[in-house]
Scaffold this active site. Sequence first.
Site, mmCIF file in Angstrom:
data_model
loop_
_atom_site.group_PDB
_atom_site.id
_atom_site.type_symbol
_atom_site.label_atom_id
_atom_site.label_comp_id
_atom_site.label_asym_id
_atom_site.label_seq_id
_atom_site.Cartn_x
_atom_site.Cartn_y
_atom_site.Cartn_z
ATOM 1 N N ARG A 1 0.838 -1.193 0.000
ATOM 2 C CA ARG A 1 0.000 0.000 0.000
ATOM 3 C C ARG A 1 0.879 1.252 0.000
ATOM 4 N NH1 ARG A 1 -5.199 -0.551 0.680
ATOM 5 N NH2 ARG A 1 -5.545 1.430 1.739
ATOM 6 N N ASP B 1 9.180 4.973 -4.103
ATOM 7 C CA ASP B 1 10.495 4.325 -4.312
ATOM 8 C C ASP B 1 11.580 5.355 -4.641
ATOM 9 O OD1 ASP B 1 9.234 1.811 -3.969
ATOM 10 O OD2 ASP B 1 8.628 1.805 -6.057
ATOM 11 N N HIS C 1 12.927 -2.663 -2.472
ATOM 12 C CA HIS C 1 12.286 -2.575 -3.785
ATOM 13 C C HIS C 1 13.061 -3.464 -4.754
ATOM 14 C CE1 HIS C 1 9.975 -0.887 -7.046
ATOM 15 N NE2 HIS C 1 11.094 -0.731 -7.725
HETATM 16 C C1 GRF Z 1 9.825 -8.473 -2.630
HETATM 17 O O1 GRF Z 1 10.248 -8.744 -3.944
HETATM 18 C C2 GRF Z 1 10.055 -7.032 -2.288
HETATM 19 O O2 GRF Z 1 11.179 -6.487 -2.909
HETATM 20 C C3 GRF Z 1 8.817 -6.378 -2.829
HETATM 21 O O3 GRF Z 1 7.784 -7.279 -2.545
HETATM 22 C C4 GRF Z 1 8.312 -8.597 -2.486
HETATM 23 C C5 GRF Z 1 7.922 -9.171 -1.164
HETATM 24 O O4 GRF Z 1 8.271 -10.528 -1.078
HETATM 25 N N1 GRF Z 1 8.622 -5.069 -2.243
HETATM 26 P P1 GRF Z 1 8.224 -11.255 0.335
HETATM 27 O O5 GRF Z 1 6.816 -11.093 0.868
HETATM 28 O O6 GRF Z 1 9.232 -10.612 1.217
HETATM 29 O O7 GRF Z 1 8.547 -12.684 0.019
#
Ligand code: GRF
Length: 218
Positions: free
Chosen positions: A101, A155, A119
């Site tokens: 979000r 970001d 990110h």
């Molecule tokens: C990751 O790729 C992170 O960079 C992005 O959302 C994904 C989350 O994956 N913001 P997880 O829930 O940590 O496995």
Amino acid sequence: MTQAAPSSARVRAGVLISGRGSNLAALIDAAKDPDYPAEIVVVLANAAGAGGLEIARNAGIAAIAIDHRPFKGDREAHEQAIDAALRGAGVELVALAGYMRIFTPWFVQAWRGRMINIHPSLLPHFPGVDTHARALAAGHDRHGCTVHWVTEGVDAGPIIGQAEAPILYGDTVETLAARVLTQEHRLYPQCLAQAARSLHSATQPFSSLAVEDRCRSS
Ligand code: GRF
């Protein structure tokens, strides 16, 4: 023998998630080391079905779902509930780990200098969604992930650290995402530690890893 630091010397971190929580798991693992400068005191999700909540509970960490849907589009009211839960747990530093979000300026201001995000791209390339598909479409030969401080832009905050992953011939979104995710799990614990240390340093509110300390894939 090194004495374990008393837990009060560690920065109290809260992690916000929306999904499976593999980055959360990496942070929990890192924080098991008593010398790690942060402890994870609470995990919050905006959906009760977020798999990461179970990971947190299994690790003995308070895990709370605050569903955004009953707030019927009032984003700030939902964020106030999140904020109250974070403050109730004594959180000093927030780590977003797949939290899907976008915050209002109110929440960003409330946690300015105390909130970081991971990110899945080498920012400033590919802010926003679908980063792996966009990196493939752009014909880049390298991709990766970034941990940054959260500011108003999506970001766009100051970068704490980055880790690269090569893009290989024949890669699909899935193979590339898996390679980047491995790097995320290495990078995020390093960057959370760096952010936690910087909270005790009045001169470095938005600290970065030195370039030579950044993760590089082999
Ligand atoms: C990751 O790729 C992170 O960079 C992005 O959302 C994904 C989350 O994956 N913001 P997880 O829930 O940590 O496995």
